[in-house]
Design an enzyme around this catalytic site. Structure first.
Site, PDB file in Angstrom:
ATOM      1  N   MET A  30       0.138   4.309   2.894  1.00  7.43           N
ATOM      2  CA  MET A  30      -0.884   4.770   3.845  1.00  7.43           C
ATOM      3  C   MET A  30      -2.274   4.309   3.390  1.00  7.43           C
ATOM      4  O   MET A  30      -3.285   4.813   3.849  1.00  7.43           O
ATOM      5  CB  MET A  30      -0.832   6.288   3.977  1.00  7.43           C
ATOM      6  CG  MET A  30       0.505   6.763   4.552  1.00  7.43           C
ATOM      7  SD  MET A  30       0.413   8.320   5.424  1.00  7.43           S
ATOM      8  CE  MET A  30      -0.048   9.412   4.107  1.00  7.43           C
ATOM      9  N   GLY A  31      -2.309   3.380   2.458  1.00  8.10           N
ATOM     10  CA  GLY A  31      -3.591   2.811   2.034  1.00  8.10           C
ATOM     11  C   GLY A  31      -4.325   3.672   1.028  1.00  8.10           C
ATOM     12  O   GLY A  31      -3.755   4.574   0.420  1.00  8.10           O
ATOM     13  N   TYR A  32      -5.617   3.365   0.849  1.00  3.17           N
ATOM     14  CA  TYR A  32      -6.446   3.959  -0.208  1.00  3.17           C
ATOM     15  C   TYR A  32      -5.701   3.756  -1.526  1.00  3.17           C
ATOM     16  O   TYR A  32      -5.406   4.689  -2.271  1.00  3.17           O
ATOM     17  CB  TYR A  32      -6.735   5.441   0.066  1.00  3.17           C
ATOM     18  CG  TYR A  32      -8.038   5.895  -0.551  1.00  3.17           C
ATOM     19  CD1 TYR A  32      -9.254   5.436  -0.043  1.00  3.17           C
ATOM     20  CD2 TYR A  32      -8.080   6.752  -1.646  1.00  3.17           C
ATOM     21  CE1 TYR A  32     -10.465   5.819  -0.609  1.00  3.17           C
ATOM     22  CE2 TYR A  32      -9.284   7.136  -2.219  1.00  3.17           C
ATOM     23  CZ  TYR A  32     -10.465   6.664  -1.687  1.00  3.17           C
ATOM     24  OH  TYR A  32     -11.653   7.047  -2.256  1.00  3.17           O
ATOM     25  N   HIS A  37       0.494   2.676  -6.343  1.00  5.32           N
ATOM     26  CA  HIS A  37       0.935   1.755  -5.291  1.00  5.32           C
ATOM     27  C   HIS A  37       1.135   0.350  -5.878  1.00  5.32           C
ATOM     28  O   HIS A  37       2.115  -0.327  -5.596  1.00  5.32           O
ATOM     29  CB  HIS A  37      -0.126   1.649  -4.190  1.00  5.32           C
ATOM     30  CG  HIS A  37      -0.399   2.908  -3.427  1.00  5.32           C
ATOM     31  ND1 HIS A  37      -1.610   3.558  -3.465  1.00  5.32           N
ATOM     32  CD2 HIS A  37       0.379   3.637  -2.580  1.00  5.32           C
ATOM     33  CE1 HIS A  37      -1.576   4.619  -2.687  1.00  5.32           C
ATOM     34  NE2 HIS A  37      -0.373   4.709  -2.139  1.00  5.32           N
ATOM     35  N   GLN A  61       3.561  11.953  10.811  1.00  8.49           N
ATOM     36  CA  GLN A  61       4.068  12.668   9.624  1.00  8.49           C
ATOM     37  C   GLN A  61       3.096  13.747   9.163  1.00  8.49           C
ATOM     38  O   GLN A  61       3.335  14.411   8.160  1.00  8.49           O
ATOM     39  CB  GLN A  61       4.426  11.702   8.495  1.00  8.49           C
ATOM     40  CG  GLN A  61       3.257  11.052   7.797  1.00  8.49           C
ATOM     41  CD  GLN A  61       3.703  10.001   6.790  1.00  8.49           C
ATOM     42  OE1 GLN A  61       4.264   8.967   7.166  1.00  8.49           O
ATOM     43  NE2 GLN A  61       3.492  10.247   5.516  1.00  8.49           N
ATOM     44  N   GLY A 147       8.008   5.223  -4.508  1.00  8.26           N
ATOM     45  CA  GLY A 147       7.543   5.883  -5.726  1.00  8.26           C
ATOM     46  C   GLY A 147       8.272   7.196  -5.992  1.00  8.26           C
ATOM     47  O   GLY A 147       8.468   8.008  -5.081  1.00  8.26           O
ATOM     48  N   ASP A 150       7.045  10.785  -4.868  1.00  6.46           N
ATOM     49  CA  ASP A 150       7.530  11.484  -3.677  1.00  6.46           C
ATOM     50  C   ASP A 150       9.050  11.550  -3.755  1.00  6.46           C
ATOM     51  O   ASP A 150       9.765  10.857  -3.019  1.00  6.46           O
ATOM     52  CB  ASP A 150       7.063  10.744  -2.423  1.00  6.46           C
ATOM     53  CG  ASP A 150       5.550  10.715  -2.306  1.00  6.46           C
ATOM     54  OD1 ASP A 150       4.997  11.608  -1.658  1.00  6.46           O
ATOM     55  OD2 ASP A 150       4.913   9.820  -2.909  1.00  6.46           O
ATOM     56  N   GLN A 153      11.127  12.349  -0.682  1.00  8.83           N
ATOM     57  CA  GLN A 153      11.043  11.231   0.265  1.00  8.83           C
ATOM     58  C   GLN A 153      12.018  10.113  -0.122  1.00  8.83           C
ATOM     59  O   GLN A 153      12.657   9.512   0.748  1.00  8.83           O
ATOM     60  CB  GLN A 153       9.608  10.711   0.262  1.00  8.83           C
ATOM     61  CG  GLN A 153       9.370   9.456   1.065  1.00  8.83           C
ATOM     62  CD  GLN A 153       7.889   9.170   1.217  1.00  8.83           C
ATOM     63  OE1 GLN A 153       7.229   9.814   2.005  1.00  8.83           O
ATOM     64  NE2 GLN A 153       7.370   8.225   0.477  1.00  8.83           N
ATOM     65  N   SER A 185      -2.824  10.001  -6.760  1.00 10.87           N
ATOM     66  CA  SER A 185      -2.593  10.277  -5.347  1.00 10.87           C
ATOM     67  C   SER A 185      -3.883  10.007  -4.598  1.00 10.87           C
ATOM     68  O   SER A 185      -4.971  10.291  -5.114  1.00 10.87           O
ATOM     69  CB  SER A 185      -2.194  11.749  -5.167  1.00 10.87           C
ATOM     70  OG  SER A 185      -2.336  12.132  -3.812  1.00 10.87           O
TER      71      SER A 185
HETATM   72  P1  AMP Z   1       1.452   6.846   0.195  1.00 14.40           P
HETATM   73  O1  AMP Z   1       0.376   5.832   0.419  1.00 14.40           O
HETATM   74  O2  AMP Z   1       0.973   8.109  -0.419  1.00 14.40           O
HETATM   75  O3  AMP Z   1       2.298   7.054   1.432  1.00 14.40           O
HETATM   76  O4  AMP Z   1       2.428   6.213  -0.889  1.00 14.40           O
HETATM   77  C1  AMP Z   1       3.047   4.967  -0.700  1.00 14.40           C
HETATM   78  C2  AMP Z   1       4.086   4.740  -1.776  1.00 14.40           C
HETATM   79  O5  AMP Z   1       3.467   4.788  -3.054  1.00 14.40           O
HETATM   80  C3  AMP Z   1       5.176   5.827  -1.781  1.00 14.40           C
HETATM   81  O6  AMP Z   1       6.438   5.226  -2.051  1.00 14.40           O
HETATM   82  C4  AMP Z   1       4.736   6.730  -2.903  1.00 14.40           C
HETATM   83  O7  AMP Z   1       5.795   7.438  -3.499  1.00 14.40           O
HETATM   84  C5  AMP Z   1       4.142   5.715  -3.877  1.00 14.40           C
HETATM   85  N1  AMP Z   1       3.216   6.397  -4.803  1.00 14.40           N
HETATM   86  C6  AMP Z   1       2.223   7.252  -4.480  1.00 14.40           C
HETATM   87  N2  AMP Z   1       1.624   7.736  -5.596  1.00 14.40           N
HETATM   88  C7  AMP Z   1       2.264   7.162  -6.650  1.00 14.40           C
HETATM   89  C8  AMP Z   1       2.124   7.255  -8.074  1.00 14.40           C
HETATM   90  N3  AMP Z   1       1.208   8.033  -8.637  1.00 14.40           N
HETATM   91  N4  AMP Z   1       2.958   6.529  -8.847  1.00 14.40           N
HETATM   92  C9  AMP Z   1       3.910   5.718  -8.272  1.00 14.40           C
HETATM   93  N5  AMP Z   1       4.085   5.585  -6.947  1.00 14.40           N
HETATM   94  C10 AMP Z   1       3.286   6.297  -6.137  1.00 14.40           C
END
Ligand code: AMP
Length: 280
Positions: A30-32, A37, A61, A147, A150, A153, A185
């Site tokens: 979802m970026g940022y 990531h 979501q 990751g 989650d 997930q 996060s």
């Molecule tokens: P998100 O942008 O939060 O939807 O995360 C995108 C992907 O990055 C998902 O598969 C997350 O589980 C993974 N992710 C988010 N935070 C972390 C982290 N601290 N370490 C490893 N993977 C992560």
């Protein structure tokens, strides 16, 4: 590095890449972007020929009253990080194209998605499975990187991939943490410095549970109580849930089985909801 916004263009390119024998790796986000990531990008760079990373803040979501409107966005920063890390294609679809007028198909995993985060966020995993199925059909990856941060997930998406016969391999990346232990996060950016200090109790509580296991305590309830009492030391933390579960099914477990059991938790710090977990 190519940046693609159009769904058709992305799908055509993926088809072309596959026909040309390229193994496609895919990181949905979802970026940022942060180092967590990017560690998923690194995993795929080792195993595939072309890495696609998608950035899409998926509205379906998020529940009513959640943080969809204020979810942090920094596309310029994200592009820079992707470029530096060697991402080949960044896919940034538009919401109106992703969910066209009349969109009425949703994907629901019926079991793993019901507990833990699914209890507090009832439509969340339906949104996740729906967007991932769409992204898989568009980007046509051979391998997807998810990751462990989650954890639920991961299990829900593995189930969907099996149940719907997506020909996709899943690789799971370890949780990437700040130096002080807080799991990275995008939502950490919401925290004030005082809340950020309290957030350290999240990882501390997991380690308190782990320490007990190291001492030979294998009772799930005892571990949970140790985690909860550590979390209670932080004034601003409110518990959503703490559970000891089987890492492959997310089902609650009374007895710890090393390497198979994990502590999963979600807490609120004011309006910020943070999750974390640890394999025991
Ligand atoms: P998100 O942008 O939060 O939807 O995360 C995108 C992907 O990055 C998902 O598969 C997350 O589980 C993974 N992710 C988010 N935070 C972390 C982290 N601290 N370490 C490893 N993977 C992560």
């Amino acid at each position: 590095m190519q940046i693609i916004h159009s769904i058709d263009e992305m799908q055509c390119l993926s088809e072309k890449l596959r026909k040309g024998g390229s193994k496609i790796g895919f990181v949905p986000t979802m970026g940022y972007l942060h180092k967590g990531h990017l560690s998923l990008v690194d995993l795929l760079k080792e195993q595939t020929d072309t890495v696609i990373l998608s950035i899409f803040v998926n509205p379906i979501q998020f529940g009513k009253g959640e943080d969809l409107e204020k979810y942090p966005i920094d596309l310029d920063g994200d592009m820079k990080l992707c470029q530096e890390r060697g991402v080949d294609i960044v896919f940034i679809p538009e919401g109106v194209e992703m969910y066209r007028k009349g969109h009425s198909t949703l994907i629901q995993e019926e079991k793993v998605s019901q507990g833990l985060c699914g209890k507090t966020r009832p439509s969340h995993f339906q949104g996740v499975t729906t967007i991932c199925a769409k992204l898989f059909n568009i980007c046509q990856p051979h391998t997807v990187a998810l990751g462990q941060k989650d954890a639920q997930q991961v299990v829900v998406l593995k189930r969907m991939i099996l149940d719907l016969n997506f020909p996709i391999e899943v690789v799971v990346g370890d949780i990437f943490r700040e130096n002080d232990g807080l799991a990275m996060s995008s939502r950490n950016s919401y925290l004030t410095s005082e809340q950020r200090r309290d957030a350290l109790f999240i990882n501390r509580s997991l380690r308190a549970g782990q320490e007990l296991v190291g001492q030979g305590v294998l009772n799930g309830e005892t571990i949970m109580q140790a985690v909860i009492s550590t979390l209670r030391q932080a004034k601003s933390i409110r518990l959503d849930y703490v559970e000891v579960v089987d890492r492959n099914t997310m089902e609650p477990k009374q007895e710890i089985i090393p390497n198979q059991s994990m502590i999963v938790l979600a807490v609120w710090i004011d309006k910020v909801r943070l999750i974390d977990n640890l394999i025991l």
